[in-house]
Design an enzyme around this catalytic site. Structure first.
Site, mmCIF file in Angstrom:
data_model
loop_
_atom_site.group_PDB
_atom_site.id
_atom_site.type_symbol
_atom_site.label_atom_id
_atom_site.label_comp_id
_atom_site.label_asym_id
_atom_site.label_seq_id
_atom_site.Cartn_x
_atom_site.Cartn_y
_atom_site.Cartn_z
ATOM 1 N N GLU A 169 0.791 -1.233 0.000
ATOM 2 C CA GLU A 169 0.000 0.000 0.000
ATOM 3 C C GLU A 169 0.822 1.282 0.000
ATOM 4 O OE1 GLU A 169 -3.232 0.208 -0.447
ATOM 5 O OE2 GLU A 169 -3.410 -1.976 -0.579
ATOM 6 N N SER A 174 -51.572 -29.936 30.349
ATOM 7 C CA SER A 174 -51.297 -30.719 31.563
ATOM 8 C C SER A 174 -50.043 -30.307 32.311
ATOM 9 C CB SER A 174 -51.180 -32.195 31.200
ATOM 10 O OG SER A 174 -52.341 -32.601 30.533
#
Lengths: 777, 194
Positions: free
Chosen positions: A190, A470
C-alpha cells in the site's frame, strides 16, 4: 438577488474603462481567497485534530459464551473438547508452544490456552496435557513441569456484539500487538515510503502508475496510508475533485500533528475489510477473527498476506465467495514479500501452497444464536444506556453453552421436519421452541426460538404465549401435597365424570384424553397418566386460588384468572415462563430467576457489574421431593414412557407431558439432577398441530438429553422424607421384588404401614416388627 | 466507573448493600452487636476453620496455606493418582474418611476455588469470593459446604435474606452433617430475628 445584479451592473458601468482598478480588485480578491483558503485549511485541521484526539471509534459491546472450565473428572469427551477448540479457533500444530494451539495424540490433547481477563481475575496462558477415557477427562497435567492441574479455564467464545446504528464493528488493536510481517506486507503493497513522506507522495503516485502499467493490473495504489486513513475516517465515498483536495489537506494536517506509528495504528483499526450481513468489518483485529477465527498474533504468513490483499477490495476479493481471486492476490502479496526479502523462499513456497484457511464459523458478531441474544439484550437494556452498549466496547459474559445450544437447535429442526412428514402437516408450518437450564445456577444454557435457529425473528421461547395444558398438573398436586395431613402420593382420587356450575352459571364438565373414566385412582397414578377428571376434582377440593398461589410461588408473575379450566392448563404461558416454573421444582423448591449474564467488564477488562446467583426458598423441599418422585414415575410408567427409548433409565428424568385442546400445543418439561429443558411445538396460527406432548416435544427433549452431558442419579432425600416401595395393585408397601412396584416419597410417618402380599420375606419381617411395635406402644 | 467519558451506572441496590455491610461491620468491630444479631453473626474464618478441622484448632489457625487454583490438591476419593501430601497440609477437612456421611467430599477443582474464595473473603473482597464460589458450585453443585460458605459471605455483606435462603439450600444437601446444619440454622435464625 435582484438588488445585487443591479448593483453589479451599476459598478460595471461605472468602472468599465478602468483596467488599473481591475488589477486592484484581482489582488484584493486573491488575498481574500487566500485568507478564506487558509481559514478552510485551519478548519480541516481542527476537524482532524478533534476527531483523532477524541473517542476515535465507537466499539460495540462484545458478548461471550460461558468459558469452558475443565478439571480431572470432568464429564467431557475428547471430541467435545475438539469442538470447543475449533469454535475458539485454536490451531492444530505438531508442537504446540504458542497460545491458541494444540496437538492430538490418540486419547490425549496437548493444548496451550490463551490468556484472558475475567470478572474474577486474569487467567494466564497455560500449556497442559489432557487425557481422556471415553466421556471423562481423567488426567490434567502442566506441560511445563508435568505437575497435576486441578482446573483450567479457557478463553470464552464470542457469540455476538451489540452494534450502533451504523453497524461498524471492530476489535481495537495496538501497534505492538501486530505481527511485524503484517506491517511489512501492508507497507509493501500500500505505501512503501510511508515512513519517508509527509502524508502525500507525488513520486509514489507516478511510480505506482508505472508499476501498475507494467504489471497490467493495479499492484500498488497511489494513495498513501495517511490519505487512505483520512479517506476512511473523515470523508464520504464520492469521487470528486473537492474531496480529493480535502483528502490531501487533511493528510498533511494529520502528518503534522501525529507520529507515523500513531497514524499506522489508526489505519490498522479503521480500514474496512469485509462485510457480514449488515455488519461492516473494520480493522485488522476483527478481520483476523472474522476470516480465520483467531487473534492477529496467531496468524501465519499466508493469513497476513490475505488480509493485506483484501485492503484493495474486500468485496471483490472476498475469500468466502471468490476463492480463486483471493488466492491470486494473496500469492501476489507473498511474492512481493519474497522480492523484498521479508520472507525466505521456502516460507513463500509453503505459504503459497497453503489453502486460504478461512474458518467456517466466520462470524463472531452477527450472532448465530439470536434467540439467546434476545434475552441478553433484554437484561442489558434494563441496566445500561443504549449508547454505552453500542460504543463503550463493554464485555458481556453469559451462560450460553454453544455445544448444548447447537444440539438443541438441531434437535428442534430435525424433529419438526420429521414430524411434519409423519403427520402429513403442511410443509414449513410446524414450529418449535426449547430452553435448557442448569439446575443449581438457574443458568440458561441454550434457547431455541424457532425451527430455523439462525433466524432472528419471532422468539417463541420468550414470546409465544401458549396454553400449557397438563403442564399445570404438578402445581395442582404440589398444592395438595403441601397439606401433608390430608394428602400423600397414594391418596385416592375419584376419576368419575362430574359437572361443575361456575359462578357465571356455565356448566364445566372435564373429560379425560382417552374419553374414559377410571374410577378411584391414587394420586401418583392420576398424575403419571395425566387424568383430567380426577385432577379437576382434586383442584376444586383444595381450591383454585391455592393452586394459583402455588403457580406464583413457582415463579409465574403473570396474572392468573381463577377459572376451573385453569386446573387443566387453560392459562397461556411462554416456554420461558414454563421453564421458570419447573426449574423451581428441579431446584428443590428454591426459586431462582433464569440468568443469562454473569458479569460485565469494560473494554480494558476492569469489572463493571456482576449478576450473582440468587435463590429464594418457595416450598418445603420435602413436598417438592414428593412431586419429583411422582414425575419420575410419570416418565417411567406414564405418559412420558417413550422418553426411555432415547435416554438410559439411569438418568431418572422427572417430567411432564402437556397437550392443549385439539392438539394445538405439544409440550414436554423435564429435568434430571443437573439439567432442565422445556420444549414446545405447535403452529404459529394456533391451528392443531396434531401432536400430543409425547408425540412431539418429548422427542426433542429426548434428542437433546441423549446428546448432552447429563449427570445420572437421583436427588438427595430430604431429612423428613421416607422413600418406600409401593405395590401399584393395592397401594400397600412393597419391595423391589414386587412386580411393577414403584418408589414414592412420603413425609415421615405418612407412608402406608401395611405390606402387600408380594413383599416376601422382608414384608413378613417388617410386619412382625410392626406387630411388636404396636404391642409395646 | 468511567470509560471513554461514559459513566456506568452503579445500581442503588449495590450501594445500599455496601452501606449495610459497612454498618454491620461497624457494629461488630465496636462490639455493640444487638442480641438479635448474635444468632446470625457471621463466623469468622478462624471459627469456621476450627469447626471444620479434625486436628486441634490451635495448631492450625495461623498457618493456613491457601491452595492455588492450579496447584495440585490431594483427594483420596478420586480415581486419578495425584501425589498426596500429608493430610495436615489440607486447610479444610474435606476427607470423606473422616466423616461417615458422604456429602463432605469436595472435588479438588472446587476445593481450589473454595480456598481462593476464602482468601478473598478474608481480605474483605466479598463479591470476588462469591464469584469464586459460584464457579466452584458449577463443578460441585450439591456441596453443602460450598452453599454454606456462599451464605456466610452474603451474611457478611448484609444480605440476610439471601444468606438465609442459601443456608436453607445448604441444609438440603447436608444430610446428617449436624455441624453444618447448625451453622446454617444460625444464619437462618439471624435473618428471622430482625
Amino acid at each position: 438577488m435582484k438588488f445585487f445584479t443591479q448593483w453589479v451592473a451599476a459598478l460595471r458601468y461605472r468602472y468599465a474603462a478602468r483596467p488599473k482598478f481591475w488589477r486592484g480588485v484581482l489582488f484584493g480578491g486573491g488575498t481574500t481567497l487566500l485568507v478564506l483558503f487558509w481559514a478552510y485549511v485551519a478548519y480541516l485541521d481542527s476537524v482532524v485534530k478533534t476527531k483523532f484526539e477524541g473517542k476515535r471509534w465507537s466499539l460495540p459491546a462484545r458478548v461471550y459464551a460461558r468459558p469452558l472450565e475443565i478439571f480431572p473428572g470432568s464429564t467431557l469427551s475428547l471430541n467435545q473438547l475438539l469442538l470447543e477448540l475449533s469454535d475458539l479457533g485454536y490451531t492444530e500444530t505438531t508442537k504446540p508452544s504458542t497460545s491458541g494451539s494444540y496437538r492430538r495424540d490418540g486419547n490425549a490433547l496437548s493444548i496451550v490456552t490463551r490468556a484472558f481477563t475475567f470478572w474474577d481475575g486474569k487467567e494466564a496462558s497455560v500449556p497442559f496435557r489432557a487425557i481422556f477415557d471415553g466421556n471423562t477427562l481423567v488426567d490434567l497435567r502442566s506441560a511445563a513441569n508435568d505437575g497435576p492441574l486441578s482446573l483450567v479455564r479457557f478463553d470464552p467464545i464470542q457469540i455476538g456484539s451489540i452494534y450502533p446504528a451504523h453497524h461498524e464493528d471492530r476489535i481495537l488493536i495496538q501497534l505492538k500487538e501486530v505481527p511485524p510481517l503484517l506491517i511489512q506486507a501492508l507497507l509493501a503493497i500500500e505505501d512503501r515510503h510511508f515512513y519517508e513522506h509527509h502524508g502525500v507522495a507525488p513520486a509514489a503516485i507516478l511510480r505506482a502508475f508505472l508499476v501498475n502499467l507494467r504489471a497490467g493490473e493495479t499492484v500498488q495504489g497511489g494513495s498513501t496510508i495517511t490519505q487512505q486513513l483520512v479517506k476512511n475516517f473523515f470523508l464520504s465515498n464520492e469521487r470528486t475533485l473537492a474531496r480529493k483536495i480535502n483528502e490531501l489537506i487533511m493528510a498533511l494536517a494529520l502528518e503534522k500533528h501525529y507520529g507515523k506509528d500513531e497514524i499506522l495504528e489508526g489505519y490498522l483499526n479503521e480500514i474496512y475489510l469485509g462485510q457480514d450481513g449488515n455488519r461492516a468489518i473494520h480493522g485488522f483485529g476483527l478481520a483476523s477473527q472474522f476470516y480465520f477465527g483467531r487473534p492477529l498474533a496467531e496468524l501465519k504468513t499466508e493469513h497476513m498476506a490475505l488480509l493485506v490483499a483484501l485492503v484493495k477490495g474486500p468485496s471483490f476479493y472476498d475469500p468466502r465467495r471468490n476463492k480463486q481471486r483471493a488466492k491470486q492476490r494473496r500469492d501476489l502479496v507473498i511474492d512481493t514479500l519474497l522480492s523484498l526479502n521479508d520472507i525466505s523462499p521456502a516460507e513463500a513456497e509453503r505459504a503459497k501452497k497453503a489453502d486460504l484457511g478461512i474458518s467456517s464459523a466466520g462470524s463472531t458478531g452477527n450472532s448465530s444464536f439470536p434467540a439467546f441474544m434476545d434475552l441478553v439484550r433484554d437484561q442489558l437494556q434494563q441496566d445500561y444506556r443504549e449508547e454505552d452498549l453500542t460504543s463503550a466496547g463493554m464485555q458481556i459474559f453469559t451462560t450460553l453453552d454453544p455445544q448444548i445450544q447447537r444440539t438443541a437447535d438441531r434437535a428442534v429442526e430435525t424433529q419438526v421436519i420429521a414430524l411434519e412428514k409423519y403427520k402429513r402437516l403442511p410443509k414449513g408450518k410446524l414450529q418449535g421452541a426449547a430452553i435448557v437450564l442448569n439446575v443449581e445456577g438457574a443458568e440458561v444454557l441454550a434457547i431455541v426460538g424457532g425451527r430455523d435457529p439462525s433466524f432472528a425473528g419471532f422468539n417463541r421461547a420468550r414470546d409465544a404465549l401458549r396454553q400449557i395444558g397438563s403442564l399445570v398438573k404438578p402445581a395442582v398436586y404440589l398444592t395438595a401435597l403441601s397439606d401433608s395431613q390430608n394428602f400423600t402420593p397414594v391418596t385416592m382420587l375419584d376419576d368419575t365424570a362430574f359437572e361443575f356450575k361456575g359462578s357465571d352459571g356455565k356448566i364445566w364438565s372435564p373429560e379425560n384424553f382417552d374419553k374414559q373414566e377410571h374410577g378411584p385412582v391414587p394420586m401418583y397414578y392420576a398424575l403419571a397418566n395425566s387424568f383430567n377428571i380426577s385432577t379437576a376434582r382434586l383442584g376444586l377440593a383444595i381450591g383454585i386460588p391455592k393452586v394459583i398461589d402455588t403457580m406464583h410461588a413457582l415463579g409465574i408473575t403473570r396474572e392468573l384468572k381463577p377459572y376451573p379450566s385453569l386446573l387443566l392448563g387453560s392459562p397461556a404461558l411462554t416456554p420461558l415462563e414454563v421453564a421458570q416454573m419447573f426449574h423451581t421444582l428441579a431446584n428443590g423448591g428454591f426459586r431462582a430467576p433464569p440468568r443469562t449474564i454473569t458479569s460485565v467488564l469494560t473494554a480494558e477488562g476492569s469489572p463493571v457489574q456482576r449478576y450473582p446467583l440468587s435463590i429464594e426458598k418457595a416450598f418445603d423441599p420435602a413436598n417438592v421431593y414428593q412431586i419429583i418422585r411422582m414425575m419420575q414415575n410419570g416418565v417411567r410408567n406414564g405418559t412420558g414412557k417413550s422418553l426411555y427409548s432415547y435416554v438410559p433409565e439411569s438418568l431418572a428424568v422427572a417430567g411432564k407431558t402437556g397437550t392443549s385442546n385439539d392438539l394445538r400445543d405439544s409440550w414436554f418439561a423435564g429435568f434430571t439432577r443437573d439439567k432442565l429443558a422445556v420444549v414446545w411445538m405447535g403452529m404459529d396460527d394456533n391451528r392443531p398441530a396434531k401432536l400430543t406432548g409425547a408425540e412431539g416435544s418429548l422427542r426433542v427433549f429426548g434428542e437433546i438429553f441423549k446428546s448432552i452431558n447429563v449427570q445420572p442419579g437421583t436427588w438427595t432425600t430430604p431429612e423428613n422424607v421416607d422413600v418406600v416401595w409401593i405395590d401399584p395393585d393395592n397401594q400397600l408397601r412393597a419391595d423391589e421384588s414386587c412386580s411393577g412396584a414403584i418408589e414414592l416419597a412420603f413425609i415421615a410417618g405418612t407412608a402406608p404401614q401395611d405390606y402387600s402380599s408380594c413383599a416376601g420375606f422382608r414384608g413378613t419381617v417388617d410386619k412382625t416388627l410392626n406387630w411388636f411395635k404396636r404391642l409395646f406402644q | 466507573m468511567t470509560m471513554f467519558g461514559f459513566r456506568f451506572p452503579q445500581s442503588p441496590a449495590a450501594a445500599a448493600a455496601k452501606l449495610t455491610s459497612l454498618a454491620i461491620a461497624g457494629t461488630i468491630i465496636f462490639g455493640c452487636a444487638a442480641p438479635s444479631e448474635r444468632a446470625g453473626k457471621p463466623m469468622s474464618r478462624a471459627e469456621f476453620m476450627q469447626s471444620r478441622t479434625a486436628s486441634p484448632p490451635a495448631s492450625r489457625n495461623d498457618d493456613m496455606s491457601v491452595i492455588d487454583t492450579l496447584a495440585p490438591v490431594p483427594d483420596t476419593s478420586n480415581a486419578i493418582a495425584i501425589p498426596q501430601p500429608p493430610p495436615s497440609d489440607l486447610p479444610i477437612d474435606v476427607q470423606p474418611a473422616q466423616r461417615d456421611n458422604a456429602p463432605r467430599r469436595t472435588h479438588p477443582a472446587a476445593l481450589a476455588l473454595l480456598n481462593e474464595a476464602m482468601r478473598q473473603e478474608k481480605s474483605g473482597d466479598y463479591e470476588m469470593a462469591a464469584a469464586k464460589l459460584e464457579r466452584a458450585l458449577r463443578i460441585e453443585p450439591r456441596s453443602a459446604l460450598l452453599w454454606n460458605r456462599l451464605a456466610n459471605i452474603r451474611l457478611q455483606q448484609g444480605q440476610r435474606d439471601l444468606a438465609a435462603n442459601l443456608a436453607a439450600k445448604s441444609n438440603s444437601y447436608a444430610s446428617n452433617d449436624t455441624e453444618l446444619i447448625q451453622m446454617n440454622q444460625r444464619i437462618i435464625a439471624g435473618s428471622k430475628s430482625r
